[in-house]
Design an enzyme around this catalytic site. Sequence first.
Site, short mmCIF file in Angstrom:
data_model
loop_
_atom_site.label_atom_id
_atom_site.label_comp_id
_atom_site.label_asym_id
_atom_site.label_seq_id
_atom_site.Cartn_x
_atom_site.Cartn_y
_atom_site.Cartn_z
N HIS A 135 -38.93 19.76 10.65
CA HIS A 135 -37.57 20.26 10.78
C HIS A 135 -37.32 21.47 9.89
O HIS A 135 -38.12 21.80 9.02
CB HIS A 135 -36.54 19.16 10.49
CG HIS A 135 -36.60 18.55 9.12
ND1 HIS A 135 -36.31 19.25 7.97
CD2 HIS A 135 -36.91 17.29 8.73
CE1 HIS A 135 -36.42 18.45 6.93
NE2 HIS A 135 -36.80 17.25 7.35
N CYS B 224 -40.70 13.94 5.67
CA CYS B 224 -40.81 14.88 6.77
C CYS B 224 -41.55 16.15 6.35
O CYS B 224 -41.96 16.29 5.20
CB CYS B 224 -39.42 15.25 7.28
SG CYS B 224 -38.53 13.87 8.05
#
Length: 158
Positions: free
Chosen positions: A116, A133
């Site tokens: 992301h 992430c």
Amino acid sequence: MALTALAGLVGCGGSKFRTYNGPEVTRLVLLKSERKLHLVNGTKALKSYKVGLGGNPIGPKRFEGDQKTPEGAYLIDRQNPNSNYHLSIGISYPNQRDVEFAESQGKKPGGDIFIHGRARKHKGRGKDWTAGCIAVKDGEMEEIYSMVRVGTPIYIYP
């Protein structure tokens, strides 16, 4: 002349959604120790990006809340155009092996692992700030989002 200028402005609408017409991305390769994500076609890297990882980047993700980025072979399994982190694409963590290991230790494996953006508000938080992430700059995430399809393999190495 005026129509030409107007046509140029239409293309500059500021959308986070880009069009990509280049070679297919056949796999993603993340080298955690180098903090590099490579988008690959065959044997050629099409694009490479510096990345931020989980807040505890050494070693594979094993349990919910461990702040680690997974290691292993996974798939890109979803796209999120409404991400709180600009745009995001999901990684198929946990796989069956990850679940079995965590359960054998009496724990949960965690989940919701994505590649992301930073969504500007996370700018300046340091190199490794996610909960596990993989983070890139927002403009880079726009490129990645346009280039990578659901079902593309991702290989994450230490």
